[in-house]
Scaffold this motif. Structure first.
Motif, PDB file in Angstrom:
ATOM      1  N   THR A  63       4.748  -4.003  -4.580  1.00  0.00           N
ATOM      2  CA  THR A  63       5.841  -4.604  -3.815  1.00  0.00           C
ATOM      3  C   THR A  63       6.800  -5.330  -4.745  1.00  0.00           C
ATOM      4  OG1 THR A  63       4.327  -4.943  -1.949  1.00  0.00           O
ATOM      5  CG2 THR A  63       6.407  -6.149  -1.903  1.00  0.00           C
ATOM      6  N   MET A  64       6.235  -6.097  -5.677  1.00  0.00           N
ATOM      7  CA  MET A  64       7.059  -6.845  -6.632  1.00  0.00           C
ATOM      8  C   MET A  64       7.914  -5.910  -7.472  1.00  0.00           C
ATOM      9  SD  MET A  64       7.710  -9.974  -7.717  1.00  0.00           S
ATOM     10  CE  MET A  64       6.302 -11.073  -7.501  1.00  0.00           C
ATOM     11  N   TYR A  65       7.316  -4.806  -7.899  1.00  0.00           N
ATOM     12  CA  TYR A  65       8.060  -3.812  -8.672  1.00  0.00           C
ATOM     13  C   TYR A  65       9.266  -3.316  -7.884  1.00  0.00           C
ATOM     14  CZ  TYR A  65       9.343   0.813 -10.366  1.00  0.00           C
ATOM     15  OH  TYR A  65      10.061   1.899 -10.791  1.00  0.00           O
ATOM     16  N   ALA A  66       9.035  -2.945  -6.629  1.00  0.00           N
ATOM     17  CA  ALA A  66      10.099  -2.375  -5.793  1.00  0.00           C
ATOM     18  C   ALA A  66      11.220  -3.376  -5.552  1.00  0.00           C
ATOM     19  CB  ALA A  66       9.513  -1.911  -4.461  1.00  0.00           C
ATOM     20  N   GLU A  67      10.880  -4.620  -5.216  1.00  0.00           N
ATOM     21  CA  GLU A  67      11.918  -5.585  -4.878  1.00  0.00           C
ATOM     22  C   GLU A  67      12.732  -6.010  -6.101  1.00  0.00           C
ATOM     23  OE1 GLU A  67      10.048  -8.876  -2.877  1.00  0.00           O
ATOM     24  OE2 GLU A  67       8.530  -9.141  -4.433  1.00  0.00           O
ATOM     25  N   CYS A  68      12.087  -6.070  -7.269  1.00  0.00           N
ATOM     26  CA  CYS A  68      12.830  -6.447  -8.479  1.00  0.00           C
ATOM     27  C   CYS A  68      13.699  -5.297  -8.981  1.00  0.00           C
ATOM     28  CB  CYS A  68      11.866  -6.918  -9.563  1.00  0.00           C
ATOM     29  SG  CYS A  68      11.096  -8.511  -9.158  1.00  0.00           S
ATOM     30  N   ALA A  99       0.834  -1.203   0.000  1.00  0.00           N
ATOM     31  CA  ALA A  99       0.000   0.000   0.000  1.00  0.00           C
ATOM     32  C   ALA A  99       0.869   1.254   0.000  1.00  0.00           C
ATOM     33  CB  ALA A  99      -0.918  -0.008   1.217  1.00  0.00           C
ATOM     34  N   PHE A 100       1.953   1.218   0.775  1.00  0.00           N
ATOM     35  CA  PHE A 100       2.871   2.364   0.833  1.00  0.00           C
ATOM     36  C   PHE A 100       3.427   2.670  -0.554  1.00  0.00           C
ATOM     37  CE2 PHE A 100       7.296   3.769   0.911  1.00  0.00           C
ATOM     38  CZ  PHE A 100       7.165   5.001   1.564  1.00  0.00           C
ATOM     39  N   TYR A 101       3.952   1.632  -1.222  1.00  0.00           N
ATOM     40  CA  TYR A 101       4.523   1.845  -2.549  1.00  0.00           C
ATOM     41  C   TYR A 101       3.441   2.207  -3.576  1.00  0.00           C
ATOM     42  CZ  TYR A 101       9.318   0.536  -1.481  1.00  0.00           C
ATOM     43  OH  TYR A 101      10.599   0.530  -0.988  1.00  0.00           O
ATOM     44  N   THR A 102       2.244   1.674  -3.390  1.00  0.00           N
ATOM     45  CA  THR A 102       1.148   2.015  -4.296  1.00  0.00           C
ATOM     46  C   THR A 102       0.881   3.516  -4.288  1.00  0.00           C
ATOM     47  OG1 THR A 102       0.071  -0.151  -4.087  1.00  0.00           O
ATOM     48  CG2 THR A 102      -1.319   1.697  -4.745  1.00  0.00           C
ATOM     49  N   LEU A 106      10.769  -7.593   3.656  1.00  0.00           N
ATOM     50  CA  LEU A 106       9.869  -6.448   3.822  1.00  0.00           C
ATOM     51  C   LEU A 106      10.535  -5.335   4.634  1.00  0.00           C
ATOM     52  CD1 LEU A 106       6.570  -8.424   4.490  1.00  0.00           C
ATOM     53  CD2 LEU A 106       7.105  -7.073   2.455  1.00  0.00           C
ATOM     54  N   ILE A 107      11.328  -5.713   5.624  1.00  0.00           N
ATOM     55  CA  ILE A 107      12.074  -4.713   6.406  1.00  0.00           C
ATOM     56  C   ILE A 107      13.014  -3.936   5.479  1.00  0.00           C
ATOM     57  CG2 ILE A 107      13.828  -4.389   8.197  1.00  0.00           C
ATOM     58  CD1 ILE A 107      12.577  -6.814   9.650  1.00  0.00           C
ATOM     59  N   ALA A 108      13.699  -4.667   4.582  1.00  0.00           N
ATOM     60  CA  ALA A 108      14.616  -4.021   3.643  1.00  0.00           C
ATOM     61  C   ALA A 108      13.876  -3.123   2.658  1.00  0.00           C
ATOM     62  CB  ALA A 108      15.410  -5.079   2.891  1.00  0.00           C
ATOM     63  N   LEU A 109      12.713  -3.560   2.194  1.00  0.00           N
ATOM     64  CA  LEU A 109      11.939  -2.752   1.246  1.00  0.00           C
ATOM     65  C   LEU A 109      11.531  -1.416   1.863  1.00  0.00           C
ATOM     66  CD1 LEU A 109       9.634  -5.408  -0.468  1.00  0.00           C
ATOM     67  CD2 LEU A 109      11.588  -4.222  -1.453  1.00  0.00           C
ATOM     68  N   ILE A 110      11.200  -1.449   3.134  1.00  0.00           N
ATOM     69  CA  ILE A 110      10.831  -0.207   3.820  1.00  0.00           C
ATOM     70  C   ILE A 110      12.070   0.675   4.006  1.00  0.00           C
ATOM     71  CG2 ILE A 110       9.971   0.754   5.993  1.00  0.00           C
ATOM     72  CD1 ILE A 110       8.226  -1.815   6.220  1.00  0.00           C
ATOM     73  N   ALA A 111      13.186   0.058   4.399  1.00  0.00           N
ATOM     74  CA  ALA A 111      14.416   0.814   4.645  1.00  0.00           C
ATOM     75  C   ALA A 111      14.972   1.440   3.363  1.00  0.00           C
ATOM     76  CB  ALA A 111      15.460  -0.088   5.283  1.00  0.00           C
ATOM     77  N   ALA A 164      -4.288  -8.704  -1.880  1.00  0.00           N
ATOM     78  CA  ALA A 164      -2.865  -8.981  -1.696  1.00  0.00           C
ATOM     79  C   ALA A 164      -2.110  -8.853  -3.014  1.00  0.00           C
ATOM     80  CB  ALA A 164      -2.674 -10.383  -1.111  1.00  0.00           C
ATOM     81  N   ALA A 165      -2.735  -9.295  -4.112  1.00  0.00           N
ATOM     82  CA  ALA A 165      -2.092  -9.224  -5.423  1.00  0.00           C
ATOM     83  C   ALA A 165      -2.006  -7.790  -5.931  1.00  0.00           C
ATOM     84  CB  ALA A 165      -2.856 -10.080  -6.427  1.00  0.00           C
ATOM     85  N   PHE A 166      -3.059  -6.995  -5.716  1.00  0.00           N
ATOM     86  CA  PHE A 166      -3.058  -5.606  -6.184  1.00  0.00           C
ATOM     87  C   PHE A 166      -1.919  -4.819  -5.535  1.00  0.00           C
ATOM     88  CE2 PHE A 166      -4.347  -1.152  -5.588  1.00  0.00           C
ATOM     89  CZ  PHE A 166      -4.463  -0.774  -6.924  1.00  0.00           C
ATOM     90  N   PHE A 167      -1.863  -4.862  -4.226  1.00  0.00           N
ATOM     91  CA  PHE A 167      -0.775  -4.173  -3.535  1.00  0.00           C
ATOM     92  C   PHE A 167       0.556  -4.895  -3.755  1.00  0.00           C
ATOM     93  CE2 PHE A 167      -4.387  -2.672  -0.795  1.00  0.00           C
ATOM     94  CZ  PHE A 167      -4.294  -1.347  -1.173  1.00  0.00           C
ATOM     95  N   GLY A 168       0.475  -6.216  -3.946  1.00  0.00           N
ATOM     96  CA  GLY A 168       1.681  -7.003  -4.180  1.00  0.00           C
ATOM     97  C   GLY A 168       2.383  -6.645  -5.474  1.00  0.00           C
ATOM     98  N   MET A 169       1.648  -6.142  -6.462  1.00  0.00           N
ATOM     99  CA  MET A 169       2.276  -5.722  -7.716  1.00  0.00           C
ATOM    100  C   MET A 169       3.259  -4.574  -7.469  1.00  0.00           C
ATOM    101  SD  MET A 169      -0.902  -5.912 -10.432  1.00  0.00           S
ATOM    102  CE  MET A 169       0.063  -5.325 -11.821  1.00  0.00           C
TER     103      MET A 169
END
Length: 466
Positions: free
Chosen positions: A123-128, A41-44, A441-446, A116-121
């Protein structure tokens, strides 16, 4: 009594399952669910609903992803990386996982899979994106990337980066060897082969184990070649079979959607073989099975994304983001709607048997093949994809010398998975999935500022025509 019988008896014991279920409920409690959905949701919001606004561009990149950019580094094409990711994600979660979620959490679980998938997209963008930005090369010249590297390199100035990166790698190995990668997939294959063709478990287990060995011994290039051939074919065939059922029952589709929405926000009453489900059960099983299926936030797909021959981290992030869209928004939705329309979720059947009944109740023998053959292909390619993920985690912890021994350990776990039962497999998979997601997830936020700045710079260049 043989060794496998002893292991089976231990794993099947009711006390063990009860204990593991308690651990699973704790791991997948409100804190982790909030962290998973909250990160997405944050990244969205911070990226301006990128998963909606930039989806057409992402799909355009997917179409062109077979082309290799001049001067780019990596092991495989962007399409090969996406196919490997989809090979790992489009698996039992799309057939057995959806059935398990709806059987336990009610039809409302499908709605929470969508959430979960909508917000997960995002998240997936950020981590990749981060995975490509911080990737490196091992002693053999192969790309090494993923959360363990963007934790170690991106957070090098943080005291916790070392322990956090090692935690991810350790849990990644466990997920590969005892969670998504082996047990659940092999169990699904042998069950499906037995249901569809009457093939004994031992025979199927032996053949699959040999085939897996022949592919994974060739590394990521071999895995990607198989994935590029199998994934588009298997996904298209399954979706077309599902669409046929929905078209034949078009009058029931609106009521199925209505039931999904109403059950997502209210208790689902007991009916038939269904024991009833609370809203919290719908949320928990919907999100957990959604993550099991699309792996957004888990940190696995970034490992494949890092191997792509691409220059821009943002571009690969967009391409990889579509994996979640294809996996859950399309494939899982097909399965879920068919299960609800057929009414099989109310019966006594569970897992692959429940999904098989749903499809055969409309398509008869053809339905058996759609589910059976689809599940076998889905699960087989997931085994291949997760071998690569766990292998990279092994290399991170122990170096390239550990890669070959790891392959033999992995093959052994694949073979063992043919003889384990469904309940303990899913509980183990859930636990390891949750533990793997936490450090990522901790790393994605940091690292949020890096993701946001990289994204803004990329689209500013596009808008300026650079």
């Amino acid at each position: 009594m043989g060794l496998l019988d002893v292991i089976g008896d231990i794993l099947d014991s009711s006390s063990l399952i009860t204990y593991l279920t308690m651990i699973d409920s704790f791991v997948w409690g409100p804190p982790l669910l909030a962290l998973l959905v909250g990160t997405g949701a944050f990244y969205t919001f911070k990226l301006g609903f990128l998963q909606v606004k930039r989806l057409p561009l992402a799909l355009k990149y997917v179409i062109r992803s077979g082309r290799i950019e001049d001067g780019s580094q990596g092991d495989i094409s962007s399409f090969g990386a996406l196919s490997t990711a989809l090979a790992a994600t489009v698996g039992t979660g799309n057939i057995v996982g959806v059935a398990t979620a709806i059987k336990t959490g009610g039809p409302g679980a499908l709605f929470w899979m969508w959430v979960a998938a909508f917000f997960g997209m995002a998240t997936m963008y950020a981590e990749c994106l981060l995975s490509v930005k911080y990737r490196t090369f091992d002693e053999n010249g192969q790309v090494s990337g993923g959360p363990m590297y963007y934790i170690k390199n991106g957070l090098a100035d943080r005291s916790y980066s070392g322990i956090l990166s090692k935690m991810f790698a350790i849990f990644g190995i466990f997920v590969g060897c005892m969670g998504i990668g082996t047990f659940a997939q092999m169990n699904a294959i042998v069950d499906s082969a037995n249901i569809t063709f009457g093939i004994p478990v031992l025979w199927t287990g032996a053949v699959v184990t040999v085939l897996v060995f022949l592919v994974i011994i060739g590394g990521i290039r071999s895995i990607a070649k198989v994935a590029q051939l199998v994934v588009p074919f298997m996904a298209t065939a399954y979706v077309l079979g599902s669409l046929l059922i929905l078209l034949l029952n078009m009058d029931q589709v609106p009521s199925a959607f209505s039931l999904v929405l109403s059950s997502a926000f209210s208790r689902t009453a007991a009916t038939g073989g269904f024991l009833g489900a609370s809203i919290m059960m719908a949320i928990q099983f919907g999100v957990a099975r959604g993550v099991f299926s699309n792996e957004a936030g888990l940190g696995s797909t970034p490992i494949a994304a890092a191997a792509a021959k691409v220059k821009s981290p943002v571009k690969q992030g967009l391409i990889s983001m579509t994996a979640t869209f294809f996996d859950t928004i399309i494939v899982c939705s097909m399965t879920g709607l068919v299960l609800i329309i057929s009414g099989s979720w109310k019966g006594e059947l569970a897992g692959a048997y429940m999904t098989n009944y749903a499809y055969t109740s409309v398509l008869e023998n053809m339905g058996t093949y759609v589910v059976g053959v689809g599940l076998m292909f889905f699960a087989f390619t997931t085994i291949l994809g997760w071998n690569y993920y766990a292998e990279r985690c092994t290399e991170f912890l122990f170096g390239v010398k550990a890669i070959l021994p790891f392959k033999f350990v992995y093959i052994s776990m694949v073979a063992l998975g043919a003889f384990l039962t469904l309940d303990v497999i899913w509980v183990l998979a859930d636990i390891f999935n949750g533990l793997m997601a936490i450090p990522n997830l901790i790393a994605l936020i940091a690292l949020r500022k890096i993701v946001i700045s990289e994204t803004r710079e990329y689209f500013e260049e596009i808008e300026n025509g650079s």
